[in-house]
Design a protein around this motif. Structure first.
Motif, PDB file in Angstrom:
ATOM      1  N   SER A 229     -15.845  -4.590   1.665  1.00 21.94           N
ATOM      2  CA  SER A 229     -15.616  -3.150   1.821  1.00 21.94           C
ATOM      3  C   SER A 229     -16.592  -2.529   2.816  1.00 21.94           C
ATOM      4  O   SER A 229     -16.200  -1.712   3.653  1.00 21.94           O
ATOM      5  N   GLY A 403     -15.269   7.558   4.614  1.00 22.77           N
ATOM      6  CA  GLY A 403     -14.280   7.290   3.577  1.00 22.77           C
ATOM      7  C   GLY A 403     -14.348   5.865   3.067  1.00 22.77           C
ATOM      8  O   GLY A 403     -14.311   5.619   1.849  1.00 22.77           O
ATOM      9  N   SER A 407     -15.674   4.627  -0.781  1.00 17.49           N
ATOM     10  CA  SER A 407     -14.880   3.751  -1.641  1.00 17.49           C
ATOM     11  C   SER A 407     -15.679   2.531  -2.071  1.00 17.49           C
ATOM     12  O   SER A 407     -15.626   2.101  -3.222  1.00 17.49           O
ATOM     13  N   SER A 410     -18.608   3.439  -4.572  1.00 18.57           N
ATOM     14  CA  SER A 410     -18.115   3.819  -5.895  1.00 18.57           C
ATOM     15  C   SER A 410     -17.811   2.589  -6.749  1.00 18.57           C
ATOM     16  O   SER A 410     -18.077   2.576  -7.947  1.00 18.57           O
ATOM     17  N   ARG A 411     -17.290   1.534  -6.125  1.00 14.74           N
ATOM     18  CA  ARG A 411     -17.037   0.276  -6.854  1.00 14.74           C
ATOM     19  C   ARG A 411     -18.363  -0.436  -7.166  1.00 14.74           C
ATOM     20  O   ARG A 411     -18.485  -1.101  -8.196  1.00 14.74           O
TER      21      ARG A 411
END
Length: 414
Positions: A229, A403, A407, A410-411
């Protein structure tokens, strides 16, 4: 894995001295790179007989060629450092870079500029192996600090390098190229006597032929979901940064009429601000906010600064934005710290090589696109004249990076 009988033995590691040595190595390397920034576009313009818009159409491909060679060779050299150690890869890379600067200094035509930058790209794996070196000698407590040293080396190098480039450019247009060759050669000599090995033989891994494939090396980014990510955010952020860097000198010369010396001073000022942020503030900010929040804050500041760069009507206003952009550089060490926190020791070189490949992919695309956009926005191709257009597009890519990073972190927190 232990060293095979008959293999040359690496100098013994000196432990806590390693980060300081790699800092000096990177500093000298970046000074060599920074020397060229204020003058290379002017050399391109001289050899092509054109103005800033014409030079942009050649300058972009020259920068992109350097990146293309890194895409092809950086993953290979990163994995070789996992097998044979970091020290030998760093020293060989720097030797090749010194030769490339000599070629640039003697280049009689634009073709030889391409040759010189191509060779520099092939041997330009210093930052890849340096990051792996820092990962080797870092603990969870020192990780962000050590990667902050890497950022500080770049900041200080981009203070001294562009300033020297602008000054030497006043003596003669080719002098900065020979100055860069001398600086990198001194770097090699320093490394031969000072730089210790950071990767013990028992922590090395066999070389795999698939690591020579630059696209196959990207598989190392799948080692952990967080790495995957963050690699997306890293790609988008790198596109943004490389776009800004590719047109900075061209933009300032066209819009404000700056000379090589003035461009060199502006870049030196940027370097001072970046060195202060990454050398003094990163550890404090990360310690207070944590790596995830630091990453998001840094990216947000970068997006704002890029819009302000585009809107700056005068050179003074442009300079006033530099501290905001420099503070945004806290995102780099934070991202590297998050990545290295989940990667095993014997995979640090491969992962750093893969990240270098991602960055190099962006430095192929971004200079080609941003210099073409700059040329089109300044030579009448578009129905308006807007030299700051590449900065606005860079801000858009940074927003996309925010963005992707949001993401990812947050994971990570779950």
């Amino acid at each position: 894995m232990t060293a095979e009988p008959g293999e040359p033995q690496d100098p013994p590691p000196t432990g806590k001295g390693g980060p300081g040595f790699i800092f000096v190595t990177l500093l000298l390397d970046v000074i060599g790179l920074g020397i060229l920034i204020p003058v290379l576009p002017e050399i391109v313009a001289d050899l092509t007989g054109g103005d800033a818009s014409t030079a942009a159409r050649y300058y972009g491909p020259i920068v992109a060629l350097y990146a293309m060679m890194q895409v092809l060779f950086a993953p290979l050299l990163g994995s070789l450092s996992d097998r044979f150690g970091r020290r030998v890869v760093i020293l060989v890379s720097l030797t090749g870079m010194a030769i490339s600067y000599l070629i640039l200094g003697l280049a009689p035509s634009i073709t030889w500029l391409f040759v010189g930058r191509g060779l520099a790209g092939i041997t330009g794996a210093t930052i890849t192996t340096a990051n792996a070196y820092m990962a080797d000698v870092s603990t969870p407590e020192t990780r962000s600090r050590n990667f902050g040293l890497v950022g500080a080396a770049f900041g200080i190098g981009f203070v001294l390098g562009p300033a020297l480039g602008g000054l030497l450019g006043e003596i003669g247009p080719r002098v900065p190229f020979f100055g860069a060759a001398l600086v990198v050669a001194l770097n090699v000599v320093w490394g031969l006597f000072i730089l210790p090995e950071s990767l013990p033989p028992d922590k090395r891994r066999p070389f795999e032929l698939t690591d020579a494939n630059p696209l196959a090396s990207l598989r190392h980014l799948r080692i952990h979901p967080l790495v995957t990510s963050l690699a997306v955010a890293f790609f988008l952020f790198s596109v943004s940064q490389r776009s800004l860097e590719s047109v900075w000198v061209l933009h300032a010369k066209f819009r404000y009429g700056w000379s090589e010396w003035q461009n060199g001073l502006s870049l030196a000022g940027f370097g001072v601000a970046a060195a202060i942020v990454q050398g003094l503030l990163v550890r404090r900010i990360v310690g207070r906010l944590g790596e995830p929040r630091t990453l998001l804050l840094g990216l947000s500041l970068q997006a704002v600064s890029q819009v302000l760069f585009a809107a700056a009507a005068t050179g003074v206003l442009l300079l006033m934005v530099i501290p905001v952009a420099a503070l945004g550089a806290i995102s780099g060490p934070a991202l590297q710290g998050l990545v290295t926190s989940v990667v095993p020791e014997d995979r640090q070189g491969a992962v750093q090589g893969a990240l270098a490949a991602v960055q190099s992919l962006t430095t192929i695309v971004a200079p080609l696109a941003s210099t073409w956009i700059f040329a089109a926005a300044t030579d009448g191709t578009l129905p308006f004249i807007m030299p700051g257009l590449p900065f606005l597009l860079a801000s858009g890519f940074t927003l996309l990076a925010i963005g992707a990073a949001a993401s990812a972190v947050s994971r990570y927190a779950e």
